[in-house]
Design a protein around this motif. Structure first.
Motif, short mmCIF file in Angstrom:
data_model
loop_
_atom_site.label_atom_id
_atom_site.label_comp_id
_atom_site.label_asym_id
_atom_site.label_seq_id
_atom_site.Cartn_x
_atom_site.Cartn_y
_atom_site.Cartn_z
N LEU A 214 -0.92 0.87 3.94
CA LEU A 214 -2.09 0.30 3.02
C LEU A 214 -2.72 -0.79 3.58
O LEU A 214 -3.92 -1.06 3.12
CB LEU A 214 -1.41 0.25 1.59
N ASN B 152 -8.09 -4.24 -1.53
CA ASN B 152 -7.09 -3.27 -1.27
C ASN B 152 -6.47 -2.88 -2.54
O ASN B 152 -5.68 -3.37 -3.30
CB ASN B 152 -5.98 -4.00 -0.22
N GLY C 40 -3.37 1.49 -3.13
CA GLY C 40 -2.94 3.23 -3.13
C GLY C 40 -3.36 3.75 -4.64
O GLY C 40 -3.13 4.71 -4.91
N LEU D 115 -6.26 8.72 8.00
CA LEU D 115 -4.89 7.87 7.65
C LEU D 115 -4.93 7.10 9.19
O LEU D 115 -3.73 6.61 9.47
CB LEU D 115 -3.93 8.29 7.50
N ARG E 112 -5.45 1.56 4.14
CA ARG E 112 -5.99 1.45 2.51
C ARG E 112 -5.70 2.38 1.69
O ARG E 112 -6.26 2.45 0.81
CB ARG E 112 -7.42 0.94 2.90
N ASN E 113 -5.09 3.52 2.05
CA ASN E 113 -4.76 4.62 1.44
C ASN E 113 -3.26 5.31 1.42
O ASN E 113 -2.58 4.90 2.68
CB ASN E 113 -5.71 5.84 1.65
N ARG E 114 -2.81 5.80 0.53
CA ARG E 114 -1.53 6.43 0.51
C ARG E 114 -1.67 7.43 1.39
O ARG E 114 -2.54 8.32 1.70
CB ARG E 114 -1.00 6.60 -0.80
N GLY F 61 -10.74 9.21 6.20
CA GLY F 61 -9.71 9.94 5.46
C GLY F 61 -8.57 10.74 6.32
O GLY F 61 -8.09 11.62 6.10
N PHE G 48 -12.58 3.76 1.13
CA PHE G 48 -13.10 4.32 2.21
C PHE G 48 -14.35 3.64 2.76
O PHE G 48 -14.91 3.04 1.98
CB PHE G 48 -13.41 5.83 2.11
N THR H 98 -5.31 10.25 -9.44
CA THR H 98 -5.50 8.92 -10.03
C THR H 98 -5.44 8.72 -11.48
O THR H 98 -6.02 9.56 -12.24
CB THR H 98 -7.25 8.42 -9.61
N HIS I 48 -8.39 5.47 -3.70
CA HIS I 48 -8.99 5.60 -2.30
C HIS I 48 -9.97 4.48 -2.06
O HIS I 48 -10.98 3.97 -2.89
CB HIS I 48 -9.73 6.74 -1.98
#
Length: 498
Positions: free
Chosen positions: A121, A275, A278, A180, A125-127, A178, A283, A345, A281
């Motif tokens: 993260l 941040n 999670g 990761l 910055r994404n799960r 997108g 991006f 979400t 998103h």
């Protein structure tokens, strides 16, 4: 006259639009291609199908439009995100592309989380979700090591098409976010993430901005499409980033709600230190050095389609929704949760399922139809609230997609979001955003925001009804309790699903 072309590489078809310097869509054409599901949960396509159908789409677009090819100054792309295309040393495709909606990679997601922990993260910055690209690469690494050993570079769908049209490899930041594998704030491939899984950084293509010039058309492609070899080709962006550009989401506080099969709430962000941990998103935007936060409802329009097909198969959508404005807010105490495909979400939960709560013998088909719309909109409100909790004020939301086609639903969005809802005069979505990137890249405008002023025109605004908004605030609190109350029940019911 002068024109640009926007190309949207979707999951089921490629769409090309020819746009004039005034922002008018002069002509459009789509060509479809197949989706393959060789195993349960798998979703694949042949990348060459995208390239071939794009060339056909461009040729037919030029024939239909009857414009001189010398007047088409440039083109750019929007594309379905996350899909993995592996290429060998001579640019050949090594295996079918694994798409965003492929769900085989759950074990790889857990592996990423276990290996990286909070570092994921902090950097990406994404799960780790099944749709993203890194889990797909790790699946190939584990199950098809001989394929990965031959790979020289990976691309995403629109990047492969652009490579076939120009002969050059590149990936823009909005799509790279997108995967990761990108340090989203640092705008560079992450050696920490790649190294944790023994992946060489050489596998990652050159990074560029969405409006960067990436070449011109190969002579054989120009001949096949009816365009000139001198036609400029710009990088383009991820479909959601291009959708945001096409809706004018190009400044702080600008927010859109897109309701298609899934539902997206997307808000412009110029702070790179955000941040969401999670919950949403985060991006890179298609605009240089900008970002966006995004929440997703997996079954938004799909919930309405499922309801119609199951309970009102012989009715049109217009007939089903006719008169729902006469049903009071709250649908007579009937509440729907749109978790029929799981949720994203704020609950990344593949096992949760939907529900109708509060049914009684007085409810009619109209009550159920309205409750479905309310439930979808409540789910999207959860994303709106997360954005507001980050300190952002949202007083206006641009509505696009199927959710912008029904006036009662637009008013419902205004009341539930407690914000003005703006419907656009002409909506072309990501394809228009791609065309705008080309127009800006060609130097027609000094900024994407200036381009948006010329290309995008509001048609109507829906203001919140105070009484309705207050009622929905109370109902929303009840809605938010349903997930926790039904999660355990759905986990137990999962054993009975076929």
């Amino acid at each position: 006259m002068k024109y640009v072309i926007g190309i949207d590489i979707g999951t089921s078809a490629v769409k090309s639009v020819l746009v004039s310097a005034e922002g008018r869509v002069v002509c459009e054409h789509s060509e479809s291609y197949p989706l393959h599901r060789p195993e349960p949960g798998w979703s694949e396509q042949n990348p060459e199908d995208w390239a071939e159908q794009t060339i056909i789409s461009l040729r037919k677009l030029m024939v239909k439009a009857k414009v001189d090819p010398s007047e088409v100054e440039g083109l750019s792309f929007s594309g379905q995100m996350h899909g993995l295309v592996l290429l060998g040393g001579n640019g050949q495709v090594l295996r079918p592309a694994i798409l965003w909606n492929d769900t085989r990679t759950t074990p790889q997601c857990r592996k990423i989380e276990d290996k990286l922990g909070s570092q994921l993260l902090d950097i990406a910055r994404n799960r780790a979700l099944e749709g993203f690209t890194l889990p797909k690469i790790l699946w190939v690494q584990e199950h098809e090591p001989e394929i990965l050993s031959q790979a020289e570079v990976f691309l995403l769908p629109k990047d492969y098409v652009r490579y076939r049209l120009t002969g050059s490899f590149a990936m823009d930041y909005s799509d790279a976010a997108g995967t990761l594998l990108l340090d989203v704030a640092g705008k560079a491939w992450s050696s920490e993430i790649a190294g944790a899984f023994d992946l060489p950084l050489s596998l990652c293509p050159q990074l560029v901005d969405s409006s960067d010039l990436t070449g011109t058309l190969l002579p054989e492609v120009a001949e096949a499409t009816g365009l000139l070899p001198s036609t400029k080709v710009f990088a383009g962006g991820a479909d959601n980033a291009c959708g945001a550009i096409g809706a004018g989401i190009l400044g702080e506080g600008k927010t859109m709600c897109s309701i298609g099969t899934s539902g997206v709430v997307l808000s412009y962000e110029n702070r790179k230190d955000i941040n969401p941990q999670g919950k949403m998103h985060f991006f890179n935007h298609g605009e240089k050095d900008a970002f966006y936060v995004m929440g997703v409802t997996l079954a938004a329009g799909h919930s309405l389609s499922w309801f119609k097909d199951t309970f009102a198969k012989d009715m049109s959508f217009d007939s089903l929704l006719e008169g729902i404005e006469s049903v009071p807010a709250g649908s007579g105490g009937l509440l729907f949760t749109p978790y029929i495909s799981g949720e994203r979400t704020p609950h990344p939960d593949a096992n949760i399922r939907g529900s109708f709560i509060g049914m009684d013998s007085g409810h009619t088909l109209k009550h159920f139809a309205r409750s479905v719309l309310e439930g979808i909109t409540f789910s999207l409100r959860e994303s709106i609230d997360i954005i507001r909790q980050s300190g952002k004020e949202i007083t206006e939301v641009t509505a696009i997609g199927g959710g912008a086609q029904n006036e009662a639903w637009l008013q419902m969005q205004a009341d539930i979001f407690n914000a003005e809802i703006v419907k656009l005069e002409s909506e072309q979505g990501p394809a228009l955003g791609a065309a705008m990137l080309a127009a800006y890249g060609c130097g027609w405008f000094t900024s994407l925001a200036q381009c948006a002023e010329a290309f995008i025109r509001p048609a109507k605004t829906y203001a919140p009804n105070r009484e309705q908004a207050d009622a929905y605030t109370e109902l929303f609190e009840i809605y938010q309790n349903v997930y926790g109350q039904t999660r355990g029940l759905n986990e137990r019911l999962a054993a009975f699903r076929q």
